[in-house]
Structures are given as structure tokens and as C-alpha cells.
Design a protein around this motif. Structure first.
Motif, short mmCIF file in Angstrom:
data_model
loop_
_atom_site.label_atom_id
_atom_site.label_comp_id
_atom_site.label_asym_id
_atom_site.label_seq_id
_atom_site.Cartn_x
_atom_site.Cartn_y
_atom_site.Cartn_z
N THR A 181 -30.14 -46.37 -14.28
CA THR A 181 -31.52 -46.05 -14.61
C THR A 181 -32.39 -46.24 -13.37
O THR A 181 -32.44 -47.34 -12.81
N LEU A 182 -33.03 -45.17 -12.95
CA LEU A 182 -33.89 -45.22 -11.77
C LEU A 182 -35.35 -45.21 -12.20
O LEU A 182 -35.73 -44.53 -13.15
N TYR A 231 -37.48 -35.58 -8.92
CA TYR A 231 -36.59 -36.67 -9.36
C TYR A 231 -37.31 -37.65 -10.28
O TYR A 231 -36.84 -38.75 -10.48
N ASP A 232 -38.43 -37.22 -10.83
CA ASP A 232 -39.18 -38.06 -11.75
C ASP A 232 -38.62 -37.84 -13.16
O ASP A 232 -38.76 -36.75 -13.72
N PRO A 233 -37.95 -38.84 -13.76
CA PRO A 233 -37.32 -38.63 -15.06
C PRO A 233 -38.32 -38.27 -16.16
O PRO A 233 -37.99 -37.51 -17.07
N SER A 262 -31.31 -36.73 -22.39
CA SER A 262 -30.28 -36.01 -21.63
C SER A 262 -28.99 -35.88 -22.44
O SER A 262 -28.33 -34.84 -22.39
N PHE A 263 -28.63 -36.92 -23.20
CA PHE A 263 -27.43 -36.83 -24.04
C PHE A 263 -27.68 -35.92 -25.24
O PHE A 263 -26.79 -35.19 -25.67
N TRP A 264 -28.89 -35.97 -25.80
CA TRP A 264 -29.23 -35.12 -26.94
C TRP A 264 -29.14 -33.64 -26.56
O TRP A 264 -28.59 -32.83 -27.31
N CYS A 284 -26.34 -40.72 -14.38
CA CYS A 284 -27.79 -40.93 -14.35
C CYS A 284 -28.47 -39.80 -15.13
O CYS A 284 -28.10 -38.63 -15.01
N ALA A 285 -29.49 -40.17 -15.91
CA ALA A 285 -30.20 -39.18 -16.72
C ALA A 285 -30.88 -38.12 -15.85
O ALA A 285 -30.99 -36.96 -16.26
#
Length: 408
Positions: A181-182, A231-233, A262-264, A284-285
Motif C-alpha cells: 500500500t503506497l 500514481y495517485d491511487p 482493484s480486485f472488484w 499493488c493496487a
């Protein structure tokens, strides 16, 4: 008659040879469909929480309490279930019905320990080296109905070695993979003097207001602000949710937290096995969201995996479950189907059998087997409401492996 217990193997039904059942609305050139969609409504009175309960497995399943979380990086031995073209992501529900004695013994042993097993995708010629742990949270054994269970995807893992004990009993030495997690891109380089101008943006307008502050932060870094924004989640999550508004507006609850989102998305997009494996490999997401945005850049069309006949388009997807437009279900024979729901489809023909309520995944809807009108492979089912107050009156549930997405 069970839900595709036999049609899954050869993809054909004898009664489909009757030309009277064929539809003539397939468009081989993938042009805009000319069928009348004015009668198709996405209004829904259906309880979207029902499919997620998988009530067709029965209401007498025993609930198992507690939750098992393995330490990141730990090495463990896991019992494995390898399923063809079935890939589990963290957060995803996996229903199963198991009949063979070896697998039942493995599941019983698993429940007696930490209730955790590994799910991996079985490719065309080999087992995929990355998978997801599944924690069993409900189960019940019945000599006639088999071992019925529900499991939830938890953590990604990498297979280091496989031990095969019999045709259906597989264990593996695995390493649990961490989820990195960033924080915000400018977290270490923020100018303290600008802190009073910072907000926690949630909308596109709020993010635009923050760009001026970010551009000032970027002055003391090697790159301009627009590079860091890629790169901003939170920004990536906003873009994803904007592109999925056509699904969210129809009743689905899309996660906001970047990793869960991201998994959904990986679970609900119509992707082939290789693309899903690539997404599961990312730790990483941010990387997953960046790749998923590319998949959502345009409204792709759906075509038959076997003959490329036109079926529908991405914007025809809609949720009939709170978990999203694509869900994992199993039939009475234990076959697992990753099924996408669409409010409109074409190029399909129905079997001559009457609609059935047996083992239906959507309570109140009867199913009829649907085949490709060109090559007659099994595509999925048409679900038709049997109650007058249910909306939509009908929709399609197509298996992920039966069709693929394609650029126009």
C-alpha cells in the motif's frame, strides 16, 4: 433437468438442430445492433442481496465463526483446488458442491484446522503458479447433495512446489504474497507551508482544485505534478468509478478503497485468463488500477469465443447481485460457472426445454439454456421472471468463458 449439468461438456443439444428455434439477429461485422431495445428495461425490483447468499445450496449450512489471516511472506502448506478457467480474487465469494470422496476428506481436514485452502486456475496445459487463499465460512455435508460450502477469497499466494497425492488430492508449499500500500505521491516532499490548503478530495472538481497545490509540491521534486498524479491511487479510483457509472447507477455497490476496488474490477470485467492472471500477479493496487483503466477506455463489444459472432457490448452489463455484474455460481452437478449478467444480448437461441426453477441462482427467475445461433456452443442461460412484480422481466446470464471482449 439440472442447470447445464450436461451441456457444459460438448456445448451442443440435439434439440437445437431444429431451425425453428434459431434467431437471425447475429451481426458478423460487429456493427451497431439493429434490434429494438426500447422494450428492454434496466429498472429493478429484485433484491440484489439474494444471489450473494447462494441460497440454492440450501438454508441449513452451518456458519463457521472466526477469520484466518496469514502473515505476509509466510511459507505454508496449503491444500489446493485447481479449477479450469476459475480464478478467485480477494474479496470474491466462491460457492462449491463437492461429491468425490478425496476432495471431501481434504475439505473436512481443512475445516478442522484453519478453514483455509488455496484456489488456483487450471490452464490449458498447466496449473497457474499464483492463486488466492479461500476461507470457508459456511458448509454442510449431505450424502445425496454432496459437500456444500461457501468460501471467501482472502490473500494472494505463489506456489513454490506441488505435491500430488492421488488424482484429486493436491497440496502445495506456498508463500503468502504481501499487498503493498503506497501513500499519496507527494507524501515525503510536501511543503509544510501549503498544509492549510490541503483537502481530502473525493470528486473530480475537488481533485482539480488540489492540482495547484500539487504543482507547487512538485517544484522541489525531479518531475512535474502531472507525472505523480498518474500514481495517485485515489485519482485512479475516481477514474475507474466514473467509467463504471453505468453499473453503479443500476444498483451495484462498487468499493471505494483502492485495493478492494482493484480486485472488484478484476473480478467483474470480462477478461480472458491471461489478463486476469496478470492482474493477480500485481502486488499493488496502483498497478492493477492503471491496467484496468485501459480495459475500460471504450465500450467493447462481446463476441462468441468459438465463432466470433456478435453477442452484445460492455455497456449491456448490469448487476443482478450486490457483488457486481459477474458472479461465481455452481450447479447441482458441482460445475462452477463465472457468469456475467446482461440486460440485452443477441445472436443466441434457446433450447426447446421449458424454463426451470431448479437450482436457480436468482430466486424468482426460471432459466432456459442459451446457445450461440451460429456454432451452437453453450453460452449460458436466459432468466425469466415467474412473479409479476419482478423487474427486469428477463435478462441473460452468460458464462465468462463462452464469450470474449473485442474492440469495435
Amino acid at each position: 433437468m439440472t442447470m447445464d449439468a450436461n451441456a457444459d461438456d460438448d456445448g451442443t443439444l440435439n434439440e437445437l438442430e431444429n431451425s425453428e428455434n434459431r434467431q437471425n439477429n447475429v451481426e458478423e461485422d460487429y456493427s451497431e445492433e439493429n434490434t429494438d431495445e426500447t422494450s428492454v428495461s434496466t429498472e429493478s425490483t429484485f433484491d440484489l442481496t439474494l444471489p450473494a447468499t447462494h441460497s440454492y445450496l440450501g438454508h441449513n449450512l452451518e456458519e463457521l465463526r472466526g477469520r484466518t489471516i496469514l502473515d505476509d511472506g509466510v511459507y505454508v502448506n496449503l491444500p489446493l483446488l485447481a479449477k479450469k478457467s476459475v480464478m478467485l480474487f480477494p474479496g470474491q465469494t466462491l460457492p462449491m458442491t463437492v461429491f468425490d470422496a478425496q476432495t471431501i476428506d481434504m475439505i473436512r481436514t481443512c475445516i478442522e484446522n484453519d478453514r483455509t485452502l488455496g484456489i488456483v486456475c487450471l490452464g490449458y496445459n498447466k496449473m497457474v503458479s499464483i492463486g488466492t487463499t479461500a476461507e470457508i465460512y459456511e458448509c454442510m455435508y449431505d450424502p445425496e447433495q454432496g459437500f456444500r460450502l461457501k468460501a471467501k477469497g482472502r490473500q494472494r499466494f505463489k506456489i513454490l512446489g506441488v505435491i500430488i497425492q492421488g488424482s484429486d488430492k493436491i497440496t502445495a508449499q506456498v508463500q503468502v504474497l504481501p499487498e503493498i500500500t503506497l501513500g499519496p505521491p507527494f507524501l515525503d516532499d510536501r511543503l509544510t507551508s501549503l498544509n492549510h490548503l490541503r483537502t481530502h478530495p473525493r470528486t473530480e472538481e475537488e481533485f482539480k482544485k488540489q492540482e495547484r497545490v500539487e504543482n507547487l509540491d512538485a517544484v522541489v521534486t525531479p518531475w512535474p505534478g502531472w507525472v505523480y498524479r498518474q500514481y495517485d491511487p485515489l485519482r485512479l479510483s475516481l477514474k475507474i468509478r466514473q467509467r463504471l457509472h453505468f453499473i453503479e447507477s443500476r444498483g451495484s455497490s462498487i468499493p471505494e478503497e483502492p485495493a478492494d476496488l482493484s480486485f472488484w474490477v478484476a473480478q467483474n470485467l470480462v477478461l480472458d485468463d491471461n489478463e486476469r492472471i496478470a492482474l493477480l500477479n500485481y502486488d499493488c493496487a496502483i498497478s492493477r488500477l492503471q491496467r484496468e483503466i485501459k480495459y475500460l477506455e471504450e465500450d467493447k463489444i462481446f463476441v462468441c469465443s468459438n465463432c466470433d459472432s456478435y453477442i452484445g457490448r460492455q455497456s449491456h452489463m448490469f448487476p443482478m447481485s450486490k457483488e457486481g455484474p459477474q458472479g461465481t455460481y455452481c450447479n447441482s452437478a458441482g460445475i462452477i460457472h463465472e457468469t456475467v449478467t446482461l440486460y440485452h444480448a443477441q445472436g443466441l437461441t434457446l433450447s426447446g426445454s421449458p424454463p426451470s426453477l431448479e437450482y436457480t441462482w436468482f430466486p424468482g427467475y426460471a432459466w432456459t439454456i442459451a446457445m450461440c445461433s451460429h456454432c451452437y456452443v453453450h453460452m449460458g442461460w436466459k432468466f425469466t421472471a415467474v412473479q409479476n412484480n419482478l423487474k427486469p422481466k428477463a435478462f441473460w446470464g452468460l458464462t465468462r468463458k463462452s464469450f470474449k471482449s473485442k474492440k469495435k
